[in-house]
Every structure is written in C-alpha cells, then in structure tokens.
Design an enzyme around this catalytic site. Structure first.
Site, mmCIF file in Angstrom:
data_model
loop_
_atom_site.group_PDB
_atom_site.id
_atom_site.type_symbol
_atom_site.label_atom_id
_atom_site.label_comp_id
_atom_site.label_asym_id
_atom_site.label_seq_id
_atom_site.Cartn_x
_atom_site.Cartn_y
_atom_site.Cartn_z
ATOM 1 C CB THR A 72 -0.869 0.059 1.276
ATOM 2 O OG1 THR A 72 0.017 0.046 2.409
ATOM 3 C CG2 THR A 72 -1.835 -1.107 1.358
ATOM 4 C CG HIS A 111 6.355 25.929 1.192
ATOM 5 N ND1 HIS A 111 5.069 25.639 1.559
ATOM 6 C CD2 HIS A 111 6.289 26.539 -0.021
ATOM 7 C CE1 HIS A 111 4.241 26.040 0.606
ATOM 8 N NE2 HIS A 111 4.954 26.596 -0.359
HETATM 9 C C1 RB5 Z 1 2.470 -6.918 3.365
HETATM 10 O O1 RB5 Z 1 1.622 -8.002 3.372
HETATM 11 C C2 RB5 Z 1 1.692 -5.637 3.387
HETATM 12 O O2 RB5 Z 1 1.062 -5.493 4.616
HETATM 13 C C3 RB5 Z 1 2.614 -4.473 3.127
HETATM 14 O O3 RB5 Z 1 3.185 -4.604 1.862
HETATM 15 C C4 RB5 Z 1 1.993 -3.108 3.180
HETATM 16 O O4 RB5 Z 1 0.875 -3.003 2.375
HETATM 17 C C5 RB5 Z 1 1.782 -2.564 4.535
HETATM 18 O O5 RB5 Z 1 1.403 -1.404 4.742
#
Ligand code: RB5
Length: 147
Positions: free
Chosen positions: A69, A135
């Site tokens: 993510t 900034h």
């Molecule tokens: C791994 O499974 C996943 O949790 C990691 O890549 C990430 O998305 C965590 O924030």
C-alpha cells in the site's frame, strides 16, 4: 545522482522496475532489498533505507520505499528523525511533497500504482526542488516536533 531504495515482498517487482528505469537513465541506485518475493517485514526495510539516508552512508540523499500500500512503510520511515517520507499516489503529490514539504523520501503502494505511473512519480520527485520561503518555516516546525 544517487538514489536509495527499499521495499518489502509486496513492492519487490515494482522496486525492480524502478531500479532498472533509473539505472537506464544513468542514475546510481543503492538497493537495500528486499531481493525476492519471500515474505519480510516492511519496518525492517524502511529502517535500512532511513539509516542510509540519515547517516549519509551511501551518499544518497533521497530514498524511494515501496510496499503493498505504501502506508506501512511510510509510517515506519516517518518514525526516524530526519526523515520526511511522503506517501504519494500521483505525480502532483510527488511534485508538491518536494516543493512544499522538502520530502527526502517517497513511498509508493505497488498494489495501487502501476509501473508507468510510478516511474513518472519518481522522475518528478527527483527533479523537483524545494521552494523554501514560507514552506521552510513549516518544515522547520515539522522537524521541531521530533525534538
Ligand atoms: C504486506 O503483506 C503488506 O502489509 C505491506 O506490503 C503493506 O501493504 C503494509 O502497509
């Protein structure tokens, strides 16, 4: 220019893609892993990259982090004094985190950002300067929170 990178298993393929993209442009990449799809813990890889950037060990002044993510790895990086890691999902965010926040690290979510967009984001992140001015005061205030 030298740039350091790290990822977890979720970011491995995108890290390899971005690494090649940068190397093809003549940019030296310091690769802190991970080096396969085998499951690892993203805080360990965020820590490796942050240690490099804050110590100056490799000479890289900016870093790219990638996990599934981009969230876990960016939260981890922002625990480290001296790191301003921006979790970005488009090129405007990559531009603004440099201009306004003087981000020294960008985190990308491989599950959400394709390789072409990610490469454009990295290009923008590396080529955009901090604007300073008002900034600079805000970045100083942000850094002061770290103590
Ligand atoms: C791994 O499974 C996943 O949790 C990691 O890549 C990430 O998305 C965590 O924030």
């Amino acid at each position: 220019m030298k740039i350091a990178m790290a990822c977890d298993h979720g970011g491995f393929h995108l890290k390899e893609h971005i690494k090649k993209y940068l190397e093809d442009k003549g940019i030296e990449v310091v690769d802190h892993g991970t080096y396969s799809e085998d499951s690892v813990d993203y805080p360990d890889y965020a820590a490796k990259l942050c240690e490099d950037i804050t110590s100056g060990a490799s000479g890289a002044q900016k870093g790219i982090l990638i996990c599934g993510t981009g969230i876990g790895i960016s939260i981890s990086a922002n625990k480290v004094k001296g790191i301003r890691c921006a979790h970005c999902a488009d090129t405007l965010e990559a531009q603004l985190c440099r201009q306004h926040n003087n981000a020294n690290m960008m985190a990308i979510g491989a599950g959400f950002t394709g390789p072409k967009l990610a490469a454009a984001m990295v290009e923008t992140f590396l080529s955009t300067a901090f604007e300073g001015g008002r900034h600079a005061r805000r970045v100083a205030l942000m850094d002061a929170i770290e103590g």
